[in-house]
Design an enzyme around this catalytic site. Structure first.
Site, PDB file in Angstrom:
ATOM      1  N   ALA A   1       0.836  -1.207   0.000  1.00 16.21           N
ATOM      2  CA  ALA A   1       0.000   0.000   0.000  1.00 16.21           C
ATOM      3  C   ALA A   1       0.868   1.253   0.000  1.00 16.21           C
ATOM      4  O   ALA A   1       0.609   2.205  -0.739  1.00 16.21           O
ATOM      5  CB  ALA A   1      -0.922   0.000   1.222  1.00 16.21           C
TER       6      ALA A   1
ATOM      7  N   SER B   1      24.771 -20.125 -28.344  1.00 16.80           N
ATOM      8  CA  SER B   1      23.944 -21.145 -27.704  1.00 16.80           C
ATOM      9  C   SER B   1      24.865 -22.072 -26.922  1.00 16.80           C
ATOM     10  O   SER B   1      26.060 -21.828 -26.825  1.00 16.80           O
ATOM     11  CB  SER B   1      23.127 -21.895 -28.741  1.00 16.80           C
ATOM     12  OG  SER B   1      23.992 -22.442 -29.696  1.00 16.80           O
TER      13      SER B   1
ATOM     14  N   LYS C   1      19.403 -23.974 -15.895  1.00 22.47           N
ATOM     15  CA  LYS C   1      19.122 -23.497 -17.251  1.00 22.47           C
ATOM     16  C   LYS C   1      17.632 -23.231 -17.306  1.00 22.47           C
ATOM     17  O   LYS C   1      16.818 -24.154 -17.272  1.00 22.47           O
ATOM     18  CB  LYS C   1      19.524 -24.548 -18.279  1.00 22.47           C
ATOM     19  CG  LYS C   1      19.298 -24.081 -19.702  1.00 22.47           C
ATOM     20  CD  LYS C   1      20.034 -24.960 -20.681  1.00 22.47           C
ATOM     21  CE  LYS C   1      19.961 -24.429 -22.091  1.00 22.47           C
ATOM     22  NZ  LYS C   1      18.587 -24.398 -22.615  1.00 22.47           N
TER      23      LYS C   1
ATOM     24  N   CYS D   1       5.661 -39.858 -54.665  1.00 22.23           N
ATOM     25  CA  CYS D   1       5.678 -38.697 -53.773  1.00 22.23           C
ATOM     26  C   CYS D   1       4.255 -38.233 -53.472  1.00 22.23           C
ATOM     27  O   CYS D   1       3.472 -38.017 -54.395  1.00 22.23           O
ATOM     28  CB  CYS D   1       6.459 -37.566 -54.429  1.00 22.23           C
ATOM     29  SG  CYS D   1       6.341 -36.001 -53.541  1.00 22.23           S
TER      30      CYS D   1
ATOM     31  N   CYS E   1       3.726 -34.689 -55.335  1.00 27.55           N
ATOM     32  CA  CYS E   1       3.762 -34.454 -56.774  1.00 27.55           C
ATOM     33  C   CYS E   1       3.603 -35.735 -57.594  1.00 27.55           C
ATOM     34  O   CYS E   1       3.535 -35.677 -58.822  1.00 27.55           O
ATOM     35  CB  CYS E   1       5.051 -33.747 -57.178  1.00 27.55           C
ATOM     36  SG  CYS E   1       6.510 -34.791 -57.065  1.00 27.55           S
TER      37      CYS E   1
HETATM   38  S1  IVH Z   1      24.494 -18.976 -20.795  1.00 24.60           S
HETATM   39  C1  IVH Z   1      27.307 -18.571 -24.091  1.00 24.60           C
HETATM   40  N1  IVH Z   1      22.986 -19.473 -18.728  1.00 24.60           N
HETATM   41  O1  IVH Z   1      20.099 -21.337 -22.966  1.00 24.60           O
HETATM   42  C2  IVH Z   1      26.347 -19.037 -23.120  1.00 24.60           C
HETATM   43  N2  IVH Z   1      22.042 -19.669 -20.878  1.00 24.60           N
HETATM   44  O2  IVH Z   1      21.547 -22.629 -25.309  1.00 24.60           O
HETATM   45  C3  IVH Z   1      25.085 -18.352 -23.285  1.00 24.60           C
HETATM   46  N3  IVH Z   1      19.694 -20.271 -20.886  1.00 24.60           N
HETATM   47  O3  IVH Z   1      19.376 -19.123 -25.444  1.00 24.60           O
HETATM   48  C4  IVH Z   1      24.031 -18.791 -22.449  1.00 24.60           C
HETATM   49  N4  IVH Z   1      19.455 -20.384 -18.711  1.00 24.60           N
HETATM   50  O4  IVH Z   1      18.342 -18.558 -23.290  1.00 24.60           O
HETATM   51  C5  IVH Z   1      23.048 -19.412 -20.063  1.00 24.60           C
HETATM   52  N5  IVH Z   1      21.753 -19.872 -16.811  1.00 24.60           N
HETATM   53  C6  IVH Z   1      21.834 -19.793 -18.137  1.00 24.60           C
HETATM   54  C7  IVH Z   1      20.726 -20.061 -18.961  1.00 24.60           C
HETATM   55  C8  IVH Z   1      20.881 -19.985 -20.339  1.00 24.60           C
HETATM   56  C9  IVH Z   1      18.845 -20.511 -19.886  1.00 24.60           C
HETATM   57  C10 IVH Z   1      19.353 -20.367 -22.318  1.00 24.60           C
HETATM   58  C11 IVH Z   1      19.587 -19.112 -23.072  1.00 24.60           C
HETATM   59  C12 IVH Z   1      20.180 -19.498 -24.390  1.00 24.60           C
HETATM   60  C13 IVH Z   1      20.256 -20.960 -24.300  1.00 24.60           C
HETATM   61  C14 IVH Z   1      21.619 -21.399 -24.760  1.00 24.60           C
END
Ligand code: IVH
Length: 697
Positions: A44, A92, A134, A430, A433
């Site tokens: 609040a 990634s 992750k 196919c 086609c």
């Molecule tokens: S590090 C170079 N840490 O995973 C490393 N990624 O495959 C970059 N993600 O698209 C990523 N949790 O969205 C990192 N604790 C974490 C993460 C994480 C989720 C995802 C991120 C990225 C994907 C990589």
């Protein structure tokens, strides 16, 4: 200030200073609430501060700034999201699914560190990792300039994302400015990367609300987060309970940064960013595996969904030494939790035709919820797999979904099989086609022989051609390509460039404005790079990296088109099979014709091309030189810089040695500069790179 010591005396009511004070107070309470989880005032009282600020801003609209906390409610709908090129690519992660794969990863790290530092004892030394969950959300990049949030973008394909600044400003736990916590030592430009996600509890509440309004809820928190983030109307995003955890620093200018991953996260937390409270610093791989077992057990009680853990080498200098390979860092790995599996009935099998004519059996399933996602189609890969798994139509089957990959039929569930269940057969013709289907001896994959007569192959080839990583022709989505192919308007990629306004406006859901945008994006895509162009051709087994290697090696298209299989094998990444695919592709008259038409339509790549013949000094001025690139460059990615150097005959390697001609350092260079200096190898900057490339500085 880290939120601890409180209010300076409040300025008198009604004035400009009061507004500034209110904003700081509100941000400070946000920080205590979202980051420290230790609020100092009641909801609040917080609302009262907000209301006072709103009232003052309403009376003085000229005082409103985009980073005022009142702006977290969102603004008018946008027309679309602008592309944002990441200043450093968003990588990634490689995956590991069991303890041995993680131990292999750790061994590779130790061996490489030993090699890179020239210290063989490092093979035996335990590596310190920082581990954290992750998160199953969406990666985003936040750019702060002088402590103010100026841009937020999605990851996109890692090179280019979408500008979602208006939307992310509405996420309460993302600081709009770093305020008093931002010290003189902090970088002028700071990119913070992390994951936007939705907590389970918030997700359930959101869905209950949507359903009470007669709307359909989201399937799972990830979809809810993605759907909320990609709203054109940021006022909708503002009403969605999104959360954020920071996990890394990207691009920086100026300032001093901590020298470990864990130190970076502590520092970010001090600046006002929420970071995952489960993160831990661990000595050696066995401790990582123990952490995995602890987290796997606690997974159900976490308020957010995770699909695994990430282990990162904690020492940032070591990260630099390790570097990246094919879009993933060598210093990190995702340890995935086992995928979720469910049992359902296989109703039917259909065959989908891909870009190269490959027929893939697709299972049509009795819909089943797997890991929060309703699955009704799954891949069966190929006929050999079907035989191996011994599945028939009508069988009970096990379906698996791992992370964001396509669901697959893992095998037949136990129990008696009713005799009426049908054996799955590859069609002779196919399904798209009617052309003959052939399966060359020794190959796993059966293919439609229709080539570009087959609408499915045409459609897929065109989709690939226009895709982001290929020619990147914006606006040509799946639906549009399908219309163009089905309406018999476009047969080859070259014909895209002959499209006119009338034809486009004749398509469903294409108005004058979109038609003009489509023509503009076609125009813009005429200038490209040779690597993209080669990739766009869709040659079997030629992915992005191989395409770039080919471009760098040959420097021009004619040389590539004339190369025989033997010459092709000199290119990194190209083995005998790929070489044959490439040579066959260019030997095909139809393909040569399409390439000719594309060039005639004005497709070109401005990098100076090497002449097919001519003197080496003119064509390969950097022949004999070896460079190492580090840091990021303003006007090109490191990959592009590498390709440009290689096109001029230089060699580009990943590690510095006595044989290195020079290290070329961009912004935020790594330890390679230190190594160069210790070896007496010259270090060049971006301007010198431009000179080497023969570009005006
Ligand atoms: S590090 C170079 N840490 O995973 C490393 N990624 O495959 C970059 N993600 O698209 C990523 N949790 O969205 C990192 N604790 C974490 C993460 C994480 C989720 C995802 C991120 C990225 C994907 C990589």
């Amino acid at each position: 200030m880290s939120g601890g010591h409180a209010h300076r005396s409040a300025p008198a009511d009604g004035g400009r200073e009061r507004v500034d004070w209110l904003r700081r107070e509100i941000e400070r309470h946000n920080y205590r609430y979202y980051v420290l989880d230790d609020p100092e005032v009641s909801d609040a009282e917080f609302d009262e501060l907000m209301r006072e600020l709103e009232t003052l801003e309403a009376a003085h609209p000229e005082w409103v700034t985009p980073d005022s906390p009142t702006q977290r409610v969102g603004g008018a709908p946008a027309e679309g999201f602008d592309p944002v090129r990441h200043r450093r690519p968003m990588l990634s992660l490689a995956n590991g699914f069991d303890a041995d794969e993680i131990r292999d990863f750790d061994r590779r790290v130790r061996e490489r560190l030993a090699r890179e530092t020239g210290d063989p004892e490092r093979v035996a030394a335990a590596v310190t990792y920082m581990a954290e969950p992750k998160l199953d959300g969406l990666a985003i990049s936040l750019i702060y300039q002088d402590g103010r949030l100026v841009q937020a973008a999605t990851r996109g394909d890692g090179e280019t994302g979408e500008d979602v600044t208006a939307n992310l400003r509405t996420v309460r736990s993302i600081p709009l400015h770093l305020g008093d916590r931002f010290t003189a030592e902090a970088p002028r430009v700071l990119e913070v990367r992390g994951e936007v996600f939705m907590r389970r509890s918030d997700f359930q509440r959101l869905n209950r609300g949507l359903e009470a309004d007669g709307l359909r809820g989201f399937m799972n928190p990830r979809n809810a987060a993605a759907g909320s983030l990609r709203q054109l109307d940021s006022r909708v995003t503002a009403r969605r309970p999104l959360s954020f955890f920071a996990y890394a620093v990207g691009y920086v200018e100026g300032g001093r940064l901590p020298d470990t991953q864990s130190g970076t996260l502590d520092w970010l937390r001090g600046l006002g960013f929420p970071v995952c409270p489960e993160r831990e610093v661990l000595e050696g791989v066995e401790n990582c595996l123990a952490y995995y077992r602890r987290l796997a057990e606690r997974r159900p009680e976490l308020d957010y969904e995770i699909d695994g853990l990430v282990y990162k080498v904690d020492d940032l200098a070591a990260q630099q030494l390790l570097g990246d390979v094919s879009r993933a860092p060598r210093w990190a790995i995702a340890h995935k939790f086992p995928a979720e599996e469910r049992t359902t009935t296989l109703r039917d099998v259909e065959f989908s035709v891909g870009r190269t004519g490959a027929l893939t059996p697709v299972a049509r399933l009795e819909p089943v919820l797997v890991g929060g996602v309703m699955v009704s189609n799954a891949t069966l890969h190929n006929m050999d797999e079907i035989a191996r798994k011994d599945v028939r139509i009508g069988d009970r089957v096990i379906v698996r979904r791992a992370g964001d990959v396509i669901p697959e039929v893992v095998g037949r569930a136990g129990g008696e099989r009713p005799p009426k269940n049908r054996v799955i057969e590859m069609p002779a013709r196919c399904p798209e086609c009617g052309s003959h289907v052939e399966r060359p001896e020794g190959e796993v994959v059966a293919r439609c022989t229709g080539g570009l007569v087959c609408p499915a192959q045409r459609r897929e080839a065109l989709k690939h051609f226009v895709s982001r990583r290929a020619m990147d022709i914006e606006g040509f989505g799946e639906k549009l390509i399908e219309q163009l192919v089905e309406g018999d308007r476009v047969h080859t990629p070259a014909e895209l460039f002959a499209l006119d306004r009338e034809t486009l406006e004749g398509l469903e859901r294409v108005g004058p404005k979109l038609a003009r945008n489509l023509l503009d994006s076609l125009e813009a895509s005429r200038t490209t790079t040779l690597g993209r162009f080669i990739f766009a051709l869709g040659i079997r087994e030629v992915g992005e990296v191989t395409a770039r290697n080919l471009a760098a090696y040959f420097g021009d298209l004619d040389a590539l088109m004339q190369a025989d299989a033997e010459t092709l094998q000199a290119v990194p990444d190209v083995g005998p099979i790929v070489a044959e695919h490439i040579a066959n592709f260019f030997a095909e008259p139809h393909n040569r014709e399409v390439i000719r038409a594309l060039r005639e339509a004005g497709i070109h790549w401005p990098v100076p091309e090497r002449d097919a013949v001519g003197d080496a000094a003119a064509n390969a001025p950097l022949e004999g030189n070896t460079y190492v690139l580090t840091g990021s460059f303003e006007d090109m990615t490191r990959e592009e810089a590498r390709a440009a150097l290689e096109a001029r005959g230089a060699k580009v390697t990943g590690s510095v040695s006595g044989r290195t001609t020079a290290v070329i350092a961009g912004v935020d260079p790594g330890s390679k500069v230190v190594k160069a200096e210790s070896l007496g190898v010259p270090v060049l900057g971006p301007d010198e790179l431009n000179t080497l490339l023969g570009r005006a500085g």
